[in-house]
Motif scaffolding. Sequence first.
Motif, PDB file in Angstrom:
ATOM      1  N   TYR A 230       0.830  -1.212   0.000  1.00 27.31           N
ATOM      2  CA  TYR A 230       0.000   0.000   0.000  1.00 27.31           C
ATOM      3  C   TYR A 230       0.862   1.259   0.000  1.00 27.31           C
ATOM      4  CZ  TYR A 230       0.880   0.525   5.046  1.00 27.31           C
ATOM      5  OH  TYR A 230       1.471   0.690   6.272  1.00 27.31           O
ATOM      6  N   GLY A 233       2.093   1.641  -3.601  1.00 27.75           N
ATOM      7  CA  GLY A 233       1.016   2.213  -4.404  1.00 27.75           C
ATOM      8  C   GLY A 233       0.832   3.687  -4.128  1.00 27.75           C
ATOM      9  N   LYS A 265      -4.354   1.645 -13.134  1.00 22.70           N
ATOM     10  CA  LYS A 265      -5.440   1.052 -12.350  1.00 22.70           C
ATOM     11  C   LYS A 265      -5.230  -0.450 -12.196  1.00 22.70           C
ATOM     12  CE  LYS A 265     -10.459   0.413 -12.266  1.00 22.70           C
ATOM     13  NZ  LYS A 265     -11.741   0.694 -12.965  1.00 22.70           N
ATOM     14  N   MET A 268      -2.468  -1.151  -9.775  1.00 20.33           N
ATOM     15  CA  MET A 268      -2.927  -1.038  -8.389  1.00 20.33           C
ATOM     16  C   MET A 268      -3.675  -2.298  -7.972  1.00 20.33           C
ATOM     17  SD  MET A 268      -1.943   1.734  -6.954  1.00 20.33           S
ATOM     18  CE  MET A 268      -1.366   3.394  -7.281  1.00 20.33           C
TER      19      MET A 268
END
Length: 420
Positions: A230, A233, A265, A268
């Motif tokens: 995370y 990202g 996208k 992710m």
Amino acid sequence: MIKFILVFSFIKVVLSMIAATVFMTAACIVCSIGKNRTWRCNLGILCIVPLACFMSYSKIFYVKKIIMLIGIIHKIAVPRIAAVYFGCAGILLVRYISIHWQLRRSLNDMQRLGEADYPEYLLKSRGTAIRVYLTSDDRIGPFAGGIIHPYIVVPDILKSDLSREEFAAILYHEALHIRLGHIFILNIFSALKIIWWIHPLIYVCDRKLRENIEYSCDEGSVMLGFLKAYEYGGVMLKTLQIKNRVSFLQEGITAFSADSYKILKRRMQRLGMIGQGKDDYLEYQKKKKNYHIRIAAVAVIGAAVMIATSYPRYTKINEITVFDEEYHPFINDLEAEGICAIASDEEFYISSQEFQKIACKYDLHGEYVIFSYGLIMKMPGIGGGGQAVMVSTKDPSDVFMLGRKEWVDELKIFALKYLM
């Protein structure tokens, strides 16, 4: 000879594109089915696409329909069309070289990253230090380049606005592109886009290749780096927030491009699938090792298949073929007919007795017959060179050599054998 080289080279390119269509169609289907879940498989099959360049001599593609297609190409591929095709490829090559030359010049004007900010993992990549350049052009996204002398270019605004750990994560991502050989395979695809510039699938495969190498480096950065998934990202999103305008450089690899938001996208989404436990790390290392073994095995098997199924670079036809004066062949192999003749590049001799055997068997008409031999065959139905002689039907000792053997002709034969 120039016309022959143009047409023959054009036919070889077309044949390689036919083979490439099979490879690229399979690659696109696999990528579409697996999407980002099977990026290793996607990347592996995309790396096989360049093998099609070596398939123009393969017997696998010389089935009846392909041979018929070659005949059609022979009729269509006039020297003018071949010249236009290679002219366009030449323009693309000049553009490619110009972009690289301009980039190399701009690197000399860029600021080098200071030693205090230089991460240890950038010091060596396959024995070569990775140079890091800072650019004041905020439109340029972080990218890696250089095969022999690897380098990374990063906008200086990222260094000033990101934390030390976040900036190091970007450098680690780009360093993985270099260590995993992505620069090399992308340069190969750049060459393919020049050679096969007319084929739409090469651009599709190039785009899918770039997407899947990003998945590769994202996973490697998370598993081997120092940020959680995370957090990693977040670095990508923060980078986009800092940079209002971004652009894509063909000669390198950039993680962010103006038309890559859909890919971002999916990247992710892929990050959300990555676990970071001890077992996940061991599984990643195992998959990474197996992947490289499989790629190497496929490359070796592919090379072995091509060597085993390919025609030789050229074949010298030793059989003597006989034509009438209207160039219609009536003997394909003189020796097989039990008729002896002495043939070389400089001379040809057939005795009256041996010639009389031909005359009696085939009821010769006309003033002369033509003996052809020594043809250089590049592939079935395509060749050149060799020698031909006209022999009088009334006096076999009256021989006229049709093929010249000056230095220019020897140079043409050398080009036909080894350069085409």
